[in-house]
Design a protein around this motif. Structure first.
Motif, PDB file in Angstrom:
ATOM      1  N   THR A 102      31.162  42.863  -5.265  1.00  0.00           N
ATOM      2  CA  THR A 102      31.021  41.715  -5.890  1.00  0.00           C
ATOM      3  C   THR A 102      31.420  43.043  -7.466  1.00  0.00           C
ATOM      4  N   VAL A 103      31.423  43.959  -7.615  1.00  0.00           N
ATOM      5  CA  VAL A 103      31.720  44.153  -8.796  1.00  0.00           C
ATOM      6  C   VAL A 103      33.282  44.378  -8.721  1.00  0.00           C
ATOM      7  N   PHE A 104      34.121  44.287  -8.093  1.00  0.00           N
ATOM      8  CA  PHE A 104      35.475  44.338  -8.138  1.00  0.00           C
ATOM      9  C   PHE A 104      36.134  42.567  -8.381  1.00  0.00           C
ATOM     10  N   LEU A 105      35.014  41.802  -7.462  1.00  0.00           N
ATOM     11  CA  LEU A 105      35.328  40.461  -7.641  1.00  0.00           C
ATOM     12  C   LEU A 105      35.298  40.081  -9.020  1.00  0.00           C
ATOM     13  N   TYR A 106      34.121  40.499  -9.860  1.00  0.00           N
ATOM     14  CA  TYR A 106      34.184  40.611 -11.737  1.00  0.00           C
ATOM     15  C   TYR A 106      34.737  40.742 -12.160  1.00  0.00           C
ATOM     16  N   THR A 107      35.982  41.099 -11.507  1.00  0.00           N
ATOM     17  CA  THR A 107      37.294  41.477 -12.921  1.00  0.00           C
ATOM     18  C   THR A 107      38.327  40.134 -13.098  1.00  0.00           C
ATOM     19  N   SER A 108      37.498  39.291 -12.735  1.00  0.00           N
ATOM     20  CA  SER A 108      38.404  37.627 -12.399  1.00  0.00           C
ATOM     21  C   SER A 108      38.317  37.281 -14.139  1.00  0.00           C
ATOM     22  N   PRO A 109      37.002  37.495 -14.714  1.00  0.00           N
ATOM     23  CA  PRO A 109      37.243  37.659 -16.828  1.00  0.00           C
ATOM     24  C   PRO A 109      38.412  38.193 -17.132  1.00  0.00           C
ATOM     25  N   PHE A 110      39.215  39.162 -16.835  1.00  0.00           N
ATOM     26  CA  PHE A 110      40.200  39.857 -17.644  1.00  0.00           C
ATOM     27  C   PHE A 110      41.422  39.204 -17.466  1.00  0.00           C
ATOM     28  N   TRP A 111      41.769  38.083 -16.150  1.00  0.00           N
ATOM     29  CA  TRP A 111      42.758  37.568 -16.079  1.00  0.00           C
ATOM     30  C   TRP A 111      42.692  36.013 -17.051  1.00  0.00           C
ATOM     31  N   VAL A 112      41.303  36.271 -16.207  1.00  0.00           N
ATOM     32  CA  VAL A 112      41.208  35.040 -17.923  1.00  0.00           C
ATOM     33  C   VAL A 112      41.205  34.404 -19.325  1.00  0.00           C
ATOM     34  N   ALA A 113      40.883  36.165 -20.241  1.00  0.00           N
ATOM     35  CA  ALA A 113      40.780  36.268 -21.499  1.00  0.00           C
ATOM     36  C   ALA A 113      42.209  36.306 -21.788  1.00  0.00           C
ATOM     37  N   ALA A 114      42.842  37.355 -21.063  1.00  0.00           N
ATOM     38  CA  ALA A 114      44.338  37.299 -20.874  1.00  0.00           C
ATOM     39  C   ALA A 114      44.689  36.336 -21.264  1.00  0.00           C
ATOM     40  N   LEU A 115      45.065  35.283 -20.218  1.00  0.00           N
ATOM     41  CA  LEU A 115      46.007  34.708 -19.832  1.00  0.00           C
ATOM     42  C   LEU A 115      46.201  32.949 -20.338  1.00  0.00           C
ATOM     43  N   VAL A 116      44.596  32.525 -19.712  1.00  0.00           N
ATOM     44  CA  VAL A 116      44.394  30.992 -20.744  1.00  0.00           C
ATOM     45  C   VAL A 116      44.654  31.701 -22.349  1.00  0.00           C
ATOM     46  N   PRO A 117      44.100  31.544 -23.242  1.00  0.00           N
ATOM     47  CA  PRO A 117      45.048  31.644 -24.233  1.00  0.00           C
ATOM     48  C   PRO A 117      46.354  31.578 -24.917  1.00  0.00           C
ATOM     49  N   LEU A 118      47.244  32.070 -24.124  1.00  0.00           N
ATOM     50  CA  LEU A 118      48.909  31.905 -24.043  1.00  0.00           C
ATOM     51  C   LEU A 118      49.026  30.135 -23.737  1.00  0.00           C
ATOM     52  N   ASP A 171      37.442  47.618  -1.825  1.00  0.00           N
ATOM     53  CA  ASP A 171      37.606  47.911  -3.354  1.00  0.00           C
ATOM     54  C   ASP A 171      38.900  46.886  -4.065  1.00  0.00           C
ATOM     55  N   LEU A 172      40.140  46.970  -2.925  1.00  0.00           N
ATOM     56  CA  LEU A 172      41.146  46.569  -3.982  1.00  0.00           C
ATOM     57  C   LEU A 172      41.192  45.240  -3.373  1.00  0.00           C
ATOM     58  N   LEU A 173      40.522  44.796  -1.714  1.00  0.00           N
ATOM     59  CA  LEU A 173      40.697  43.120  -1.710  1.00  0.00           C
ATOM     60  C   LEU A 173      39.297  42.802  -2.462  1.00  0.00           C
ATOM     61  N   GLY A 174      38.466  43.104  -3.943  1.00  0.00           N
ATOM     62  CA  GLY A 174      37.761  42.711  -4.338  1.00  0.00           C
ATOM     63  C   GLY A 174      37.884  42.372  -5.223  1.00  0.00           C
ATOM     64  N   LEU A 175      38.718  43.652  -5.911  1.00  0.00           N
ATOM     65  CA  LEU A 175      40.606  43.353  -6.744  1.00  0.00           C
ATOM     66  C   LEU A 175      41.164  42.441  -6.465  1.00  0.00           C
ATOM     67  N   ALA A 176      41.859  42.049  -5.683  1.00  0.00           N
ATOM     68  CA  ALA A 176      42.603  41.403  -5.506  1.00  0.00           C
ATOM     69  C   ALA A 176      41.590  39.135  -5.484  1.00  0.00           C
ATOM     70  N   ALA A 177      40.251  39.501  -5.141  1.00  0.00           N
ATOM     71  CA  ALA A 177      40.352  38.043  -5.156  1.00  0.00           C
ATOM     72  C   ALA A 177      39.728  37.812  -6.200  1.00  0.00           C
ATOM     73  N   GLY A 178      39.600  38.691  -7.513  1.00  0.00           N
ATOM     74  CA  GLY A 178      39.290  38.590  -8.793  1.00  0.00           C
ATOM     75  C   GLY A 178      40.026  37.914  -9.230  1.00  0.00           C
ATOM     76  N   ALA A 179      41.375  38.767  -8.887  1.00  0.00           N
ATOM     77  CA  ALA A 179      42.778  38.618  -9.570  1.00  0.00           C
ATOM     78  C   ALA A 179      43.110  36.847  -9.442  1.00  0.00           C
ATOM     79  N   LEU A 180      42.665  36.732  -8.089  1.00  0.00           N
ATOM     80  CA  LEU A 180      42.534  35.002  -7.824  1.00  0.00           C
ATOM     81  C   LEU A 180      42.236  34.297  -8.488  1.00  0.00           C
ATOM     82  N   TRP A 181      40.323  34.572  -8.446  1.00  0.00           N
ATOM     83  CA  TRP A 181      39.644  33.676  -9.105  1.00  0.00           C
ATOM     84  C   TRP A 181      40.182  33.395 -10.428  1.00  0.00           C
ATOM     85  N   GLY A 182      40.489  34.306 -10.847  1.00  0.00           N
ATOM     86  CA  GLY A 182      41.297  34.504 -12.441  1.00  0.00           C
ATOM     87  C   GLY A 182      42.138  33.746 -12.119  1.00  0.00           C
ATOM     88  N   LEU A 183      42.974  33.671 -11.636  1.00  0.00           N
ATOM     89  CA  LEU A 183      44.702  32.351 -11.501  1.00  0.00           C
ATOM     90  C   LEU A 183      44.251  31.394 -11.150  1.00  0.00           C
TER      91      LEU A 183
END
Length: 309
Positions: A102-118, A171-183
């Protein structure tokens, strides 16, 4: 009438707290019954059940799901990202603890913060808010170090190495899930999918998952059976009714009314709930690294959601 707001109000905060609390518990519910119900089979059933509930809900409320409104292809893109996210989550829970994933899944805000403002200029973060994001990023990176490098301390023990390797894979699968949620969130905001009813937006995602994930489950040779304990039935019922239906419908509604960047960072609270529930219900270790991670994540939430003075 413009229903969008620039900041989170009491209603949004209350809904987010309720959603984050359940999402933290949800990973524990998945992990707790994995010996009885295969992970991707769980994901398949919860989305199929949620689709049925959503169709009933829309029928009662008169929400039209199949009108042509130009949302088909962006909706399917969001649905495909959502399906891939949950495949990573449920597979990741085979290899690592619910609290860690769950910690790694919630890296999703990084993607949102970086990409949504574009795509949505009004959602740009101020320097202090980026500092909050940096605090959370450093925390998550440090937590991942624990899983990736744990094997070096047990180099002479194959079982320890295998355990560390599995944890790192989770952990890597959690990070991938976080990226996909952010995207997924980025797609929703960039393609203006918030213009459609939240019910239709959710339908794109859970329907795509209900179609795609069972095939992945079958390809992996997962066992499909319904001879479960009362705990397994209760877990699946909660995952379906509260998780895949009610909480995600609330999330889609909030995306149409509040800044995606602020909502996404707020859900960093979910790992805290996952840690509490994982420690309490599954006996998972609350390591000092994870506790430090959650502390920095909390600092990040406060900084990102501070109103300008």
């Amino acid at each position: 009438m413009n229903l969008r707001k620039d900041n989170l109000d009491g209603l949004a905060v209350g809904m987010l707290l309720a959603c984050c609390m359940f999402w933290g518990l949800q990973q524990v519910l998945v992990k707790a019954i994995m010996s009885e119900v295969a992970p991707l089979f769980q994901a398949s059933l919860r989305c199929i059940g949620a689709c049925a509930l959503l169709l009933i809900w829309c029928r009662v409320r008169g929400v039209r799901l199949f009108d042509r409104d130009g949302s088909l292809w962006p909706g399917l893109l969001a649905g495909g990202l959502f399906a891939a996210e949950f495949a990573c989550i449920y597979l990741g829970l085979r290899y690592t603890s619910a609290s860690r994933l769950t910690v790694f899944l919630y890296t999703s805000p990084f993607w949102v913060a970086a990409l949504v403002p574009l795509f949505v200029k009004s959602e740009r973060l101020r320097p202090l808010q980026w500092l909050g994001m940096a605090c959370a990023f450093v925390a998550v990176a440090f937590a991942m170090r624990e899983g990736l490098w744990a094997g070096s301390n047990g180099s002479g023990n194959n079982s320890l190495n295998n355990s560390a390797t599995h944890s790192a894979l989770g952990d890597l699968l959690g990070l991938a899930a976080g990226a996909l949620w952010g995207l997924t969130t980025v797609t929703i905001r960039a393609k203006n999918l918030t213009r459609i009813a939240p019910e239709k937006l959710l339908f794109y995602q859970i329907a795509t998952t209900a179609v795609a994930v069972p095939w992945i489950s079958l390809a992996l040779g997962e066992s499909w059976n319904l001879q479960w304990s009362a705990l397994a039935w209760g877990s699946m019922l909660a995952q379906t009714v509260i998780g895949a239906f009610a909480s995600y419908l609330a999330w889609m509604w909030m995306l149409g009314r509040y800044p995606a960047t602020k909502i996404s960072v707020f859900v960093f609270l979910t790992p805290l709930f996952a840690l509490l529930f994982g420690t309490w219900l599954l006996g998972e270790a609350a390591t000092p690294t994870l506790l430090a991670t959650l502390g920095l994540v909390a600092v990040g939430i406060v900084l990102v959601n501070r109103k300008p003075t």
